[in-house]
Design a protein around this motif. Structure first.
Motif, PDB file in Angstrom:
ATOM      1  N   VAL A  26       0.776  -1.396   0.140  1.00  0.00           N
ATOM      2  CA  VAL A  26      -0.068  -0.081   0.636  1.00  0.00           C
ATOM      3  C   VAL A  26       0.995   1.197   0.064  1.00  0.00           C
ATOM      4  O   VAL A  26       0.326   2.388  -0.600  1.00  0.00           O
ATOM      5  CB  VAL A  26      -0.797   0.212   0.930  1.00  0.00           C
ATOM      6  N   TYR A  27       2.281   1.366   0.825  1.00  0.00           N
ATOM      7  CA  TYR A  27       2.985   2.314   0.500  1.00  0.00           C
ATOM      8  C   TYR A  27       3.321   2.760  -1.241  1.00  0.00           C
ATOM      9  O   TYR A  27       3.813   4.177  -0.749  1.00  0.00           O
ATOM     10  CB  TYR A  27       3.672   2.190   1.605  1.00  0.00           C
ATOM     11  N   SER A  28       4.082   1.627  -1.304  1.00  0.00           N
ATOM     12  CA  SER A  28       4.472   2.073  -2.537  1.00  0.00           C
ATOM     13  C   SER A  28       2.663   2.300  -3.360  1.00  0.00           C
ATOM     14  O   SER A  28       3.366   2.926  -4.371  1.00  0.00           O
ATOM     15  CB  SER A  28       4.094   0.402  -3.339  1.00  0.00           C
ATOM     16  N   TYR A  29       2.190   1.893  -3.583  1.00  0.00           N
ATOM     17  CA  TYR A  29       1.211   2.157  -4.491  1.00  0.00           C
ATOM     18  C   TYR A  29       0.696   4.067  -4.055  1.00  0.00           C
ATOM     19  O   TYR A  29       0.161   5.337  -4.304  1.00  0.00           O
ATOM     20  CB  TYR A  29       0.004   1.661  -3.819  1.00  0.00           C
ATOM     21  N   LEU A  30       0.330   4.678  -2.668  1.00  0.00           N
ATOM     22  CA  LEU A  30       0.846   5.471  -1.903  1.00  0.00           C
ATOM     23  C   LEU A  30       1.500   6.550  -2.864  1.00  0.00           C
ATOM     24  O   LEU A  30       1.612   7.674  -3.243  1.00  0.00           O
ATOM     25  CB  LEU A  30       0.296   5.967  -0.425  1.00  0.00           C
ATOM     26  N   ASP A  31       2.808   5.737  -2.640  1.00  0.00           N
ATOM     27  CA  ASP A  31       4.164   6.698  -3.730  1.00  0.00           C
ATOM     28  C   ASP A  31       3.733   6.995  -5.020  1.00  0.00           C
ATOM     29  O   ASP A  31       4.907   7.479  -5.463  1.00  0.00           O
ATOM     30  CB  ASP A  31       5.548   5.213  -2.981  1.00  0.00           C
ATOM     31  N   GLY A  32       2.604   6.078  -5.337  1.00  0.00           N
ATOM     32  CA  GLY A  32       3.718   5.599  -6.920  1.00  0.00           C
ATOM     33  C   GLY A  32       4.485   5.087  -7.333  1.00  0.00           C
ATOM     34  O   GLY A  32       4.732   5.528  -8.990  1.00  0.00           O
ATOM     35  N   GLU A  33       5.331   3.948  -6.311  1.00  0.00           N
ATOM     36  CA  GLU A  33       5.835   3.511  -7.471  1.00  0.00           C
ATOM     37  C   GLU A  33       5.766   2.010  -7.803  1.00  0.00           C
ATOM     38  O   GLU A  33       6.694   1.238  -8.748  1.00  0.00           O
ATOM     39  CB  GLU A  33       7.089   3.463  -5.827  1.00  0.00           C
ATOM     40  N   LEU A  34       3.993   1.832  -8.030  1.00  0.00           N
ATOM     41  CA  LEU A  34       4.130   0.880  -8.327  1.00  0.00           C
ATOM     42  C   LEU A  34       3.358   0.916 -10.241  1.00  0.00           C
ATOM     43  O   LEU A  34       3.047   2.202 -10.348  1.00  0.00           O
ATOM     44  CB  LEU A  34       2.390   0.086  -8.168  1.00  0.00           C
ATOM     45  N   ASP A  35       4.340   0.174 -11.203  1.00  0.00           N
ATOM     46  CA  ASP A  35       3.346   0.042 -12.212  1.00  0.00           C
ATOM     47  C   ASP A  35       2.066  -0.362 -12.246  1.00  0.00           C
ATOM     48  O   ASP A  35       1.432  -0.411 -11.484  1.00  0.00           O
ATOM     49  CB  ASP A  35       4.122  -1.436 -13.234  1.00  0.00           C
ATOM     50  N   GLU A  36       1.004   0.197 -13.116  1.00  0.00           N
ATOM     51  CA  GLU A  36      -0.321   0.098 -13.579  1.00  0.00           C
ATOM     52  C   GLU A  36      -0.664  -1.140 -13.995  1.00  0.00           C
ATOM     53  O   GLU A  36      -1.824  -0.615 -12.827  1.00  0.00           O
ATOM     54  CB  GLU A  36      -0.560   0.416 -15.127  1.00  0.00           C
ATOM     55  N   ALA A  37      -0.130  -2.091 -13.906  1.00  0.00           N
ATOM     56  CA  ALA A  37      -0.673  -3.288 -13.808  1.00  0.00           C
ATOM     57  C   ALA A  37      -1.118  -3.115 -11.438  1.00  0.00           C
ATOM     58  O   ALA A  37      -1.817  -4.037 -11.701  1.00  0.00           O
ATOM     59  CB  ALA A  37       0.089  -4.788 -14.080  1.00  0.00           C
ATOM     60  N   GLY A  38       0.005  -3.094 -11.372  1.00  0.00           N
ATOM     61  CA  GLY A  38       0.613  -3.290  -9.651  1.00  0.00           C
ATOM     62  C   GLY A  38      -0.687  -2.585  -9.058  1.00  0.00           C
ATOM     63  O   GLY A  38      -1.594  -2.657  -7.986  1.00  0.00           O
ATOM     64  N   CYS A  39      -0.945  -1.228  -9.939  1.00  0.00           N
ATOM     65  CA  CYS A  39      -1.750  -0.382  -8.986  1.00  0.00           C
ATOM     66  C   CYS A  39      -3.279  -0.716  -9.204  1.00  0.00           C
ATOM     67  O   CYS A  39      -4.296  -0.396  -8.971  1.00  0.00           O
ATOM     68  CB  CYS A  39      -2.172   1.118 -10.245  1.00  0.00           C
ATOM     69  N   ALA A  40      -3.473  -1.321 -10.974  1.00  0.00           N
ATOM     70  CA  ALA A  40      -4.905  -1.548 -11.692  1.00  0.00           C
ATOM     71  C   ALA A  40      -5.031  -2.472  -9.474  1.00  0.00           C
ATOM     72  O   ALA A  40      -6.298  -3.367  -9.296  1.00  0.00           O
ATOM     73  CB  ALA A  40      -5.215  -2.627 -12.640  1.00  0.00           C
ATOM     74  N   ASP A  41      -4.489  -4.297 -10.116  1.00  0.00           N
ATOM     75  CA  ASP A  41      -3.856  -4.556  -8.434  1.00  0.00           C
ATOM     76  C   ASP A  41      -4.956  -4.193  -7.620  1.00  0.00           C
ATOM     77  O   ASP A  41      -5.608  -4.758  -6.547  1.00  0.00           O
ATOM     78  CB  ASP A  41      -3.708  -5.678  -8.644  1.00  0.00           C
TER      79      ASP A  41
END
Length: 88
Positions: free
Chosen positions: A18-33
């Motif tokens: 979740v912190y990687s998500y909040l920091d915008g550090e995930l790729d689009e697929a990870g964000c979508a998941d």
């Protein structure tokens, strides 16, 4: 943590990222998941909301000051302890 329902992405995996998500550090697929899981899982959505609020509060009051590694480690440890308590 698990809500007991089946999800394509495990609750624990979502909360670990979740912190990687909040920091915008995930790729689009990870964000979508993550977004899909949060749409389906109210316990994780509540946890995400708490994490987001903590992050915003820290950013507001700490500005651009670097966070000492030992403080970051203590906070992560405490978050992990609280999550473990929620699972029990």
């Amino acid at each position: 943590m698990s809500c007991g329902d089946h999800h394509d992405t495990d609750c624990g995996d979502v909360l670990d990222r979740v912190y990687s998500y909040l920091d915008g550090e995930l790729d689009e697929a990870g964000c979508a998941d993550i977004r899909q899981h949060l749409d389906e899982c109210s316990p994780c959505l509540r946890e995400y909301g708490l994490d987001k609020a903590v992050k915003q509060l820290v950013a507001k009051h700490c500005g651009c000051d670097p966070v000492p590694d030992d403080l970051r480690a203590k906070i992560r440890t405490r978050i992990d302890e609280v999550r473990a308590e929620l699972v029990e």
